[in-house]
Design a protein around this motif. Structure first.
Motif, mmCIF file in Angstrom:
data_model
loop_
_atom_site.group_PDB
_atom_site.id
_atom_site.type_symbol
_atom_site.label_atom_id
_atom_site.label_comp_id
_atom_site.label_asym_id
_atom_site.label_seq_id
_atom_site.Cartn_x
_atom_site.Cartn_y
_atom_site.Cartn_z
ATOM 1 N N VAL A 129 -3.589 -78.449 -35.761
ATOM 2 C CA VAL A 129 -2.970 -79.721 -35.367
ATOM 3 C C VAL A 129 -3.737 -80.343 -34.207
ATOM 4 O O VAL A 129 -4.011 -81.550 -34.204
ATOM 5 C CB VAL A 129 -1.494 -79.506 -34.975
ATOM 6 C CG1 VAL A 129 -0.863 -80.816 -34.503
ATOM 7 C CG2 VAL A 129 -0.704 -78.946 -36.162
ATOM 8 N N PHE A 130 -4.136 -79.524 -33.229
ATOM 9 C CA PHE A 130 -4.919 -80.042 -32.105
ATOM 10 C C PHE A 130 -6.258 -80.599 -32.596
ATOM 11 O O PHE A 130 -6.761 -81.587 -32.045
ATOM 12 C CB PHE A 130 -5.166 -78.939 -31.073
ATOM 13 C CG PHE A 130 -3.922 -78.494 -30.340
ATOM 14 C CD1 PHE A 130 -2.766 -79.257 -30.356
ATOM 15 C CD2 PHE A 130 -3.904 -77.285 -29.643
ATOM 16 C CE1 PHE A 130 -1.627 -78.846 -29.682
ATOM 17 C CE2 PHE A 130 -2.783 -76.876 -28.965
ATOM 18 C CZ PHE A 130 -1.633 -77.653 -28.991
ATOM 19 N N ALA A 131 -6.835 -79.957 -33.620
ATOM 20 C CA ALA A 131 -8.087 -80.457 -34.182
ATOM 21 C C ALA A 131 -7.884 -81.837 -34.804
ATOM 22 O O ALA A 131 -8.745 -82.715 -34.695
ATOM 23 C CB ALA A 131 -8.624 -79.479 -35.214
ATOM 24 N N VAL A 132 -6.733 -82.029 -35.424
ATOM 25 C CA VAL A 132 -6.399 -83.342 -35.990
ATOM 26 C C VAL A 132 -6.238 -84.372 -34.880
ATOM 27 O O VAL A 132 -6.711 -85.506 -34.990
ATOM 28 C CB VAL A 132 -5.106 -83.245 -36.833
ATOM 29 C CG1 VAL A 132 -4.580 -84.638 -37.185
ATOM 30 C CG2 VAL A 132 -5.356 -82.443 -38.106
ATOM 31 N N PHE A 133 -5.586 -83.979 -33.781
ATOM 32 C CA PHE A 133 -5.372 -84.896 -32.653
ATOM 33 C C PHE A 133 -6.682 -85.262 -31.960
ATOM 34 O O PHE A 133 -6.776 -86.294 -31.306
ATOM 35 C CB PHE A 133 -4.436 -84.267 -31.620
ATOM 36 C CG PHE A 133 -3.007 -84.136 -32.061
ATOM 37 C CD1 PHE A 133 -2.542 -84.803 -33.182
ATOM 38 C CD2 PHE A 133 -2.126 -83.349 -31.344
ATOM 39 C CE1 PHE A 133 -1.224 -84.691 -33.583
ATOM 40 C CE2 PHE A 133 -0.800 -83.234 -31.737
ATOM 41 C CZ PHE A 133 -0.348 -83.895 -32.857
ATOM 42 N N GLU A 134 -7.668 -84.361 -32.050
ATOM 43 C CA GLU A 134 -8.957 -84.543 -31.358
ATOM 44 C C GLU A 134 -8.760 -84.576 -29.847
ATOM 45 O O GLU A 134 -9.501 -85.239 -29.122
ATOM 46 C CB GLU A 134 -9.671 -85.818 -31.835
ATOM 47 C CG GLU A 134 -9.991 -85.811 -33.319
ATOM 48 C CD GLU A 134 -10.643 -87.101 -33.785
ATOM 49 O OE1 GLU A 134 -10.639 -88.082 -33.011
ATOM 50 O OE2 GLU A 134 -11.160 -87.136 -34.906
ATOM 51 N N GLN A 135 -7.769 -83.833 -29.384
ATOM 52 C CA GLN A 135 -7.505 -83.719 -27.947
ATOM 53 C C GLN A 135 -6.743 -82.432 -27.700
ATOM 54 O O GLN A 135 -5.860 -82.054 -28.483
ATOM 55 C CB GLN A 135 -6.708 -84.921 -27.437
ATOM 56 C CG GLN A 135 -6.470 -84.899 -25.927
ATOM 57 C CD GLN A 135 -5.768 -86.144 -25.423
ATOM 58 O OE1 GLN A 135 -5.825 -87.203 -26.050
ATOM 59 N NE2 GLN A 135 -5.095 -86.042 -24.293
ATOM 60 N N GLN A 136 -7.067 -81.757 -26.620
ATOM 61 C CA GLN A 136 -6.381 -80.534 -26.243
ATOM 62 C C GLN A 136 -5.307 -80.840 -25.198
ATOM 63 O O GLN A 136 -5.487 -81.725 -24.354
ATOM 64 C CB GLN A 136 -7.365 -79.519 -25.658
ATOM 65 C CG GLN A 136 -8.345 -78.962 -26.676
ATOM 66 C CD GLN A 136 -7.677 -78.068 -27.704
ATOM 67 O OE1 GLN A 136 -6.849 -77.219 -27.370
ATOM 68 N NE2 GLN A 136 -8.031 -78.255 -28.969
ATOM 69 N N PRO A 137 -4.182 -80.112 -25.220
ATOM 70 C CA PRO A 137 -3.173 -80.299 -24.173
ATOM 71 C C PRO A 137 -3.666 -79.732 -22.853
ATOM 72 O O PRO A 137 -4.617 -78.941 -22.824
ATOM 73 C CB PRO A 137 -1.976 -79.500 -24.706
ATOM 74 C CG PRO A 137 -2.594 -78.433 -25.553
ATOM 75 C CD PRO A 137 -3.803 -79.065 -26.188
ATOM 76 N N ILE A 138 -3.018 -80.129 -21.760
ATOM 77 C CA ILE A 138 -3.397 -79.584 -20.457
ATOM 78 C C ILE A 138 -2.656 -78.290 -20.164
ATOM 79 O O ILE A 138 -3.119 -77.464 -19.390
ATOM 80 C CB ILE A 138 -3.156 -80.603 -19.320
ATOM 81 C CG1 ILE A 138 -1.679 -81.023 -19.251
ATOM 82 C CG2 ILE A 138 -4.054 -81.823 -19.505
ATOM 83 C CD1 ILE A 138 -1.337 -81.830 -18.020
#
Length: 251
Positions: A129-138
């Motif tokens: 899912v993070f790969a789909v978002f193209e952003q990592q959480p902090i």
């Protein structure tokens, strides 16, 4: 404080289901019944606004906190109580749908805002899912099956990055000469506040236009206060409508 829950469902994790700062949104508005271990249960989905998280009907930069708890199932029967309770993603388009939803959440989120994301790894791993978002959480939960993750707006990240680049540039070039240059003589300054009022400073020996660690500009005035016979420093944030400008008074 303005909060948006874009997939509120039956508001199961809300302690206060009528939380006054929050706009509850969902694609459904219905009352469903299902049988769980021979018990008939009811699910009430009663949002403030009916809308699709892929097309959020709010303006940009509108909310301080956005809660994104989308359906996590792609394999389940149409009559499954889990589907009735949590909803279901399309198994062929779930990646595009989640990406659209994430981008929409970021669009309506203020640059200083926070996105709170909830996911169940029952069928899709959160790393995918993070790969789909193209952003990592902090930050977030890294071990449990149900994951809570915190994202900051990339607009805020860009401001921090630019501030760091500016700091590095100033360090390599001997500092911000324009903002730190000492005035040859004391001057008078007028600050124009957003509420229409003005503040007047006399005997100003130094003015600095700086940027804080979050990338926000602020003004610093060093002046001599004759009332107390001491040198003083005044700080003004140039954001959130606190100050709309300043002027150097002619002498």
């Amino acid at each position: 404080m303005k909060i948006l829950d874009v997939c509120c469902g039956s508001k199961m994790f809300w302690y206060d289901k009528e939380e006054p700062h929050t706009t509850f949104m969902d694609i459904r508005d219905e009352v469903l019944t299902y049988t769980d271990r021979n018990d008939v249960r009811k699910v009430e989905v009663n949002p403030d606004i009916v809308a699709d998280f892929r097309n959020i009907p709010f303006a940009n930069d509108n909310f301080d906190l956005v809660v994104f708890d989308p359906p996590h199932l792609i394999h389940a029967g149409a009559n499954s109580w889990l589907v009735k309770k949590y909803g279901k993603l399309n198994k062929d388009t779930w990646e595009q749908d989640l990406k659209k939803g994430f981008d929409e959440c970021m669009r309506v989120l203020k640059s200083s805002g926070v996105l709170l994301f909830k996911w169940n790894e029952d069928q899709i791993k959160i790393k995918d899912v993070f790969a789909v978002f193209e952003q990592q959480p902090i930050l977030g939960d890294k071990r449990s099956k149900i994951r809570w993750s915190v994202f900051v707006n990339e607009k805020a990240c860009d401001c921090i990055k630019k501030a760091c680049e500016l700091t590095k540039f100033n360090a390599l070039n001997g500092g911000n000469k324009m903002s730190r240059k000492k005035d040859r003589k004391r001057k008078n300054f007028t600050i124009f506040l957003a509420n229409g009022k003005t503040l007047h400073f006399t005997n100003v020996s130094k003015k600095e236009d700086l940027i804080d660690e979050k990338g926000y500009p602020y003004l610093v005035l060093h002046y001599f206060d004759k009332r107390i016979n001491k040198q003083r420093t005044a700080y003004f944030e140039m954001i959130n409508g606190n100050v709309i400008g300043y002027a150097e008074d002619k002498q």
